[in-house]
Design a protein around this motif. Structure first.
Motif, PDB file in Angstrom:
ATOM      1  N   SER A  52       0.834  -1.203   0.000  1.00  0.00           N
ATOM      2  CA  SER A  52       0.000   0.000   0.000  1.00  0.00           C
ATOM      3  C   SER A  52       0.868   1.251   0.000  1.00  0.00           C
ATOM      4  O   SER A  52       2.037   1.222   0.392  1.00  0.00           O
ATOM      5  CB  SER A  52      -0.905   0.017   1.235  1.00  0.00           C
ATOM      6  OG  SER A  52      -0.134   0.244   2.400  1.00  0.00           O
ATOM      7  N   ALA A  53       0.282   2.351  -0.435  1.00  0.00           N
ATOM      8  CA  ALA A  53       1.018   3.610  -0.481  1.00  0.00           C
ATOM      9  C   ALA A  53       1.457   4.027   0.918  1.00  0.00           C
ATOM     10  O   ALA A  53       2.577   4.496   1.122  1.00  0.00           O
ATOM     11  CB  ALA A  53       0.162   4.700  -1.118  1.00  0.00           C
ATOM     12  N   ALA A  54       0.589   3.842   1.888  1.00  0.00           N
ATOM     13  CA  ALA A  54       0.920   4.233   3.260  1.00  0.00           C
ATOM     14  C   ALA A  54       2.083   3.406   3.797  1.00  0.00           C
ATOM     15  O   ALA A  54       3.013   3.937   4.415  1.00  0.00           O
ATOM     16  CB  ALA A  54      -0.302   4.069   4.162  1.00  0.00           C
ATOM     17  N   ALA A  55       2.057   2.098   3.544  1.00  0.00           N
ATOM     18  CA  ALA A  55       3.134   1.238   4.024  1.00  0.00           C
ATOM     19  C   ALA A  55       4.445   1.570   3.322  1.00  0.00           C
ATOM     20  O   ALA A  55       5.509   1.573   3.937  1.00  0.00           O
ATOM     21  CB  ALA A  55       2.773  -0.225   3.808  1.00  0.00           C
ATOM     22  N   ALA A  56       4.365   1.859   2.009  1.00  0.00           N
ATOM     23  CA  ALA A  56       5.572   2.194   1.266  1.00  0.00           C
ATOM     24  C   ALA A  56       6.202   3.471   1.799  1.00  0.00           C
ATOM     25  O   ALA A  56       7.417   3.550   1.994  1.00  0.00           O
ATOM     26  CB  ALA A  56       5.243   2.341  -0.217  1.00  0.00           C
ATOM     27  N   LYS A  57       5.372   4.480   2.063  1.00  0.00           N
ATOM     28  CA  LYS A  57       5.897   5.764   2.516  1.00  0.00           C
ATOM     29  C   LYS A  57       6.416   5.710   3.940  1.00  0.00           C
ATOM     30  O   LYS A  57       7.150   6.589   4.380  1.00  0.00           O
ATOM     31  CB  LYS A  57       4.820   6.838   2.378  1.00  0.00           C
ATOM     32  CG  LYS A  57       4.461   7.134   0.920  1.00  0.00           C
ATOM     33  CD  LYS A  57       3.344   8.136   0.793  1.00  0.00           C
ATOM     34  CE  LYS A  57       3.794   9.520   1.177  1.00  0.00           C
ATOM     35  NZ  LYS A  57       2.755  10.538   0.908  1.00  0.00           N
ATOM     36  N   ALA A  58       6.059   4.648   4.667  1.00  0.00           N
ATOM     37  CA  ALA A  58       6.521   4.523   6.049  1.00  0.00           C
ATOM     38  C   ALA A  58       7.955   4.013   6.126  1.00  0.00           C
ATOM     39  O   ALA A  58       8.590   4.116   7.164  1.00  0.00           O
ATOM     40  CB  ALA A  58       5.595   3.573   6.815  1.00  0.00           C
ATOM     41  N   PRO A  74       6.531   6.883  -8.061  1.00  0.00           N
ATOM     42  CA  PRO A  74       5.207   7.489  -7.830  1.00  0.00           C
ATOM     43  C   PRO A  74       4.373   6.658  -6.857  1.00  0.00           C
ATOM     44  O   PRO A  74       3.323   6.123  -7.221  1.00  0.00           O
ATOM     45  CB  PRO A  74       4.603   7.498  -9.241  1.00  0.00           C
ATOM     46  CG  PRO A  74       5.177   6.284  -9.893  1.00  0.00           C
ATOM     47  CD  PRO A  74       6.587   6.173  -9.360  1.00  0.00           C
ATOM     48  N   LEU A  75       4.812   6.560  -5.627  1.00  0.00           N
ATOM     49  CA  LEU A  75       4.179   5.663  -4.657  1.00  0.00           C
ATOM     50  C   LEU A  75       2.714   6.001  -4.414  1.00  0.00           C
ATOM     51  O   LEU A  75       1.887   5.116  -4.224  1.00  0.00           O
ATOM     52  CB  LEU A  75       4.948   5.713  -3.329  1.00  0.00           C
ATOM     53  CG  LEU A  75       6.418   5.299  -3.391  1.00  0.00           C
ATOM     54  CD1 LEU A  75       7.070   5.470  -2.023  1.00  0.00           C
ATOM     55  CD2 LEU A  75       6.559   3.863  -3.874  1.00  0.00           C
ATOM     56  N   SER A  76       2.376   7.264  -4.383  1.00  0.00           N
ATOM     57  CA  SER A  76       0.991   7.672  -4.112  1.00  0.00           C
ATOM     58  C   SER A  76       0.320   8.253  -5.351  1.00  0.00           C
ATOM     59  O   SER A  76      -0.657   8.982  -5.244  1.00  0.00           O
ATOM     60  CB  SER A  76       0.957   8.697  -2.967  1.00  0.00           C
ATOM     61  OG  SER A  76       1.693   9.868  -3.307  1.00  0.00           O
ATOM     62  N   GLY A  77       0.855   7.909  -6.531  1.00  0.00           N
ATOM     63  CA  GLY A  77       0.255   8.381  -7.764  1.00  0.00           C
ATOM     64  C   GLY A  77      -1.116   7.786  -7.993  1.00  0.00           C
ATOM     65  O   GLY A  77      -1.474   6.756  -7.405  1.00  0.00           O
ATOM     66  N   PRO A  78      -1.923   8.390  -8.845  1.00  0.00           N
ATOM     67  CA  PRO A  78      -3.279   7.896  -9.086  1.00  0.00           C
ATOM     68  C   PRO A  78      -3.281   6.634  -9.950  1.00  0.00           C
ATOM     69  O   PRO A  78      -2.426   6.445 -10.804  1.00  0.00           O
ATOM     70  CB  PRO A  78      -3.942   9.059  -9.846  1.00  0.00           C
ATOM     71  CG  PRO A  78      -2.795   9.739 -10.539  1.00  0.00           C
ATOM     72  CD  PRO A  78      -1.622   9.623  -9.613  1.00  0.00           C
ATOM     73  N   GLY A  79      -4.266   5.781  -9.726  1.00  0.00           N
ATOM     74  CA  GLY A  79      -4.520   4.634 -10.588  1.00  0.00           C
ATOM     75  C   GLY A  79      -3.328   3.733 -10.816  1.00  0.00           C
ATOM     76  O   GLY A  79      -2.573   3.414  -9.885  1.00  0.00           O
ATOM     77  N   LYS A  87       4.767  -1.404  -7.151  1.00  0.00           N
ATOM     78  CA  LYS A  87       5.383  -2.657  -7.609  1.00  0.00           C
ATOM     79  C   LYS A  87       6.899  -2.480  -7.716  1.00  0.00           C
ATOM     80  O   LYS A  87       7.670  -3.361  -7.328  1.00  0.00           O
ATOM     81  CB  LYS A  87       4.810  -3.060  -8.974  1.00  0.00           C
ATOM     82  CG  LYS A  87       3.382  -3.589  -8.934  1.00  0.00           C
ATOM     83  CD  LYS A  87       2.898  -3.914 -10.338  1.00  0.00           C
ATOM     84  CE  LYS A  87       1.479  -4.455 -10.334  1.00  0.00           C
ATOM     85  NZ  LYS A  87       0.999  -4.730 -11.729  1.00  0.00           N
ATOM     86  N   MET A  88       7.320  -1.337  -8.246  1.00  0.00           N
ATOM     87  CA  MET A  88       8.758  -1.069  -8.343  1.00  0.00           C
ATOM     88  C   MET A  88       9.386  -0.976  -6.959  1.00  0.00           C
ATOM     89  O   MET A  88      10.520  -1.423  -6.742  1.00  0.00           O
ATOM     90  CB  MET A  88       8.997   0.203  -9.156  1.00  0.00           C
ATOM     91  CG  MET A  88       8.717   0.015 -10.649  1.00  0.00           C
ATOM     92  SD  MET A  88       9.186   1.424 -11.681  1.00  0.00           S
ATOM     93  CE  MET A  88       7.720   2.447 -11.531  1.00  0.00           C
ATOM     94  N   GLN A 109      12.013   8.321  -2.692  1.00  0.00           N
ATOM     95  CA  GLN A 109      11.210   9.527  -2.593  1.00  0.00           C
ATOM     96  C   GLN A 109       9.961   9.385  -3.454  1.00  0.00           C
ATOM     97  O   GLN A 109      10.025   8.890  -4.581  1.00  0.00           O
ATOM     98  CB  GLN A 109      12.026  10.746  -3.014  1.00  0.00           C
ATOM     99  CG  GLN A 109      13.237  10.985  -2.114  1.00  0.00           C
ATOM    100  CD  GLN A 109      14.055  12.185  -2.539  1.00  0.00           C
ATOM    101  OE1 GLN A 109      13.819  12.776  -3.586  1.00  0.00           O
ATOM    102  NE2 GLN A 109      15.035  12.558  -1.723  1.00  0.00           N
ATOM    103  N   ASP A 110       8.832   9.815  -2.920  1.00  0.00           N
ATOM    104  CA  ASP A 110       7.539   9.697  -3.599  1.00  0.00           C
ATOM    105  C   ASP A 110       7.320  10.900  -4.503  1.00  0.00           C
ATOM    106  O   ASP A 110       7.196  12.029  -4.035  1.00  0.00           O
ATOM    107  CB  ASP A 110       6.430   9.590  -2.550  1.00  0.00           C
ATOM    108  CG  ASP A 110       5.044   9.486  -3.171  1.00  0.00           C
ATOM    109  OD1 ASP A 110       4.944   9.168  -4.377  1.00  0.00           O
ATOM    110  OD2 ASP A 110       4.060   9.701  -2.442  1.00  0.00           O
ATOM    111  N   THR A 111       7.250  10.649  -5.823  1.00  0.00           N
ATOM    112  CA  THR A 111       7.010  11.729  -6.775  1.00  0.00           C
ATOM    113  C   THR A 111       5.522  12.057  -6.922  1.00  0.00           C
ATOM    114  O   THR A 111       5.164  13.011  -7.600  1.00  0.00           O
ATOM    115  CB  THR A 111       7.545  11.357  -8.165  1.00  0.00           C
ATOM    116  OG1 THR A 111       6.795  10.246  -8.687  1.00  0.00           O
ATOM    117  CG2 THR A 111       9.024  10.993  -8.103  1.00  0.00           C
ATOM    118  N   ARG A 112       4.664  11.216  -6.345  1.00  0.00           N
ATOM    119  CA  ARG A 112       3.199  11.356  -6.397  1.00  0.00           C
ATOM    120  C   ARG A 112       2.640  11.247  -7.814  1.00  0.00           C
ATOM    121  O   ARG A 112       1.474  11.546  -8.053  1.00  0.00           O
ATOM    122  CB  ARG A 112       2.773  12.696  -5.778  1.00  0.00           C
ATOM    123  CG  ARG A 112       3.336  12.931  -4.372  1.00  0.00           C
ATOM    124  CD  ARG A 112       2.699  14.109  -3.679  1.00  0.00           C
ATOM    125  NE  ARG A 112       2.913  15.368  -4.352  1.00  0.00           N
ATOM    126  CZ  ARG A 112       3.522  16.430  -3.825  1.00  0.00           C
ATOM    127  NH1 ARG A 112       4.000  16.356  -2.594  1.00  0.00           N
ATOM    128  NH2 ARG A 112       3.629  17.553  -4.499  1.00  0.00           N
TER     129      ARG A 112
END
Length: 400
Positions: A52-58, A74-79, A87-88, A109-112
């Protein structure tokens, strides 16, 4: 995968030895690599999808090694953008567990999924003086911006953007249409075809496709008789008519399509009996960005198998509870490559001599190498379209 012990010093030999050792430590004996060692357990992933995005960003810093690597995803990017980014992330985690934990400190780093924000993060990463190599970004506009920048002291960038042509010091990791077209043409030339025609839409990538196809054919003693630009708006009739008046009895026609559809050209070719017994039709991976059309029937296409990730597949699925794809494989390979270079040459080993060695590297996506212009070349499976499906013809073919 990419065995650090197989990448020998001096730096000029780095990578060449890795390819000669086709089986790396993790590949030759997966049982010796604990599935969850530093990579996280299946509990951190969903039952049928990426972290999940939350787990990845943690957990945005992995490993404790002396070589600093920045990865932009783009960990929290749309769709699907965010899904592919995560996955990456999982692929990077597995590579760190297999090879990188003691060699690299990987900062993610999350590019969103935002091209402007990705550009800012990327510029900061290459100017901070900290990262020895930058993996990403996956946003095309951000990668293109980096390719326009000059500066001899910046770290190399291993860009993960689709359809990115590359630039000096900014290497295109993913399969490109030029690479697919070259490998497809080379495979048919290897079967005896000698006279080829290339049809390509005008644009920034057309010259790259032409030069790569011509070079690949020359290896087999074949020639590119003519390159014909075409407009998607003319229905394909003009370019096919031009071919008939310029080239007598071609053995094969390669059709690149760029961002558009090849269907109009294929319809015009079909009206002339192509593909047929006398003339082979060769497509590219970009045909497959849209549903397979009946007009694709009989064409040959060199492309990566989207579901094939080599020897990491079973271990990855056991760790993360879902089947890896090429997004996982690209990320795994770039982190594993970074670990291999760090092992052989240390934190300062990321230079053109190492990254652009002509022998290349062997990863979960197959054999690949980087060129001085930032483009990449890959070996890949070769398929024929039969009854709307890709039928494997050869497991590996290459345009270099």
């Amino acid at each position: 995968m990419l065995d650090p012990s197989a990448i020998a010093s001096p730096a000029g030999q780095a990578g060449a030895a890795a390819v000669q050792q086709a089986s790396g430590a993790a590949q030759s004996n997966p049982a010796q690599v604990p599935a969850a060692q530093g990579a996280g357990t299946a509990n951190s992933a969903t039952v049928s999808g990426p972290t999940s995005a939350a787990a990845a960003k943690a957990q945005l810093t992995l490993g404790t090694g002396p070589t600093k690597v920045t990865m932009l995803l783009p960990l929290s990017g749309p769709g699907s953008t965010g899904e592919n980014g995560r996955k990456m992330y999982d692929g990077a985690r597995l590579a760190m567990a297999d090879l990188g934990d003691k060699l690299l400190t990987l900062t993610i780093q999350d590019t969103r999924g935002d091209s402007g924000y990705a550009k800012d993060l990327a510029v900061k990463a290459i100017t901070s003086g900290t990262a020895k190599v930058v993996v990403g970004p996956s946003e095309l506009a951000a990668a293109q911006h980096l390719a326009k920048l000059s500066g001899s002291k910046r770290p190399p960038v291993l860009a993960l953007a689709d359809n990115f042509a590359g630039g000096p010091g900014v290497y295109s990791v993913r399969l490109s249409e030029a690479d697919s077209a070259a490998a497809g043409a080379a495979a048919i030339a290897g079967k005896g075809a000698r006279k080829f025609v290339l049809m390509v839409p005008p644009g920034g990538d057309s010259s790259a496709v032409e030069s790569r196809v011509a070079n690949a054919l020359s290896i087999y003693g074949a020639t590119l008789a003519v390159t014909l630009p075409y407009s998607p708006t003319d229905g394909g009739a003009k370019v096919v008519s031009d071919m008939g008046s310029l080239v007598e009895a071609p053995d094969a026609v390669v059709v690149a399509c760029g961002d558009g559809s090849p269907v109009a050209v294929l319809a015009a070719l079909k009206s002339k009996g192509i593909p047929g017994k006398a003339v082979t039709l060769i497509g590219t991976d970009r045909w497959l960005e849209r549903p397979v059309d009946p007009l694709y029937e009989g064409a040959y296409i060199a492309t990566l198998d989207q579901s094939e990730t080599g020897p990491i597949a079973d271990r990855f699925k056991a760790t993360y509870n879902y089947q890896p794809d090429v997004n996982v494989a690209y990320a795994y390979d770039m982190v594993a490559l970074s670990a291999g270079i760090a092992s052989s040459a240390g934190p300062d080993g990321f230079n053109k001599q190492v990254l652009e060695n002509t022998t290349g590297f062997r990863g979960s996506t197959g054999l690949f190498r980087f060129r001085s212009d930032g483009s990449s070349q890959r070996s890949m499976p070769f398929f024929k379209v039969e009854k709307g499906q890709l039928k494997l013809v050869e497991k590996q073919t290459s345009g270099f």
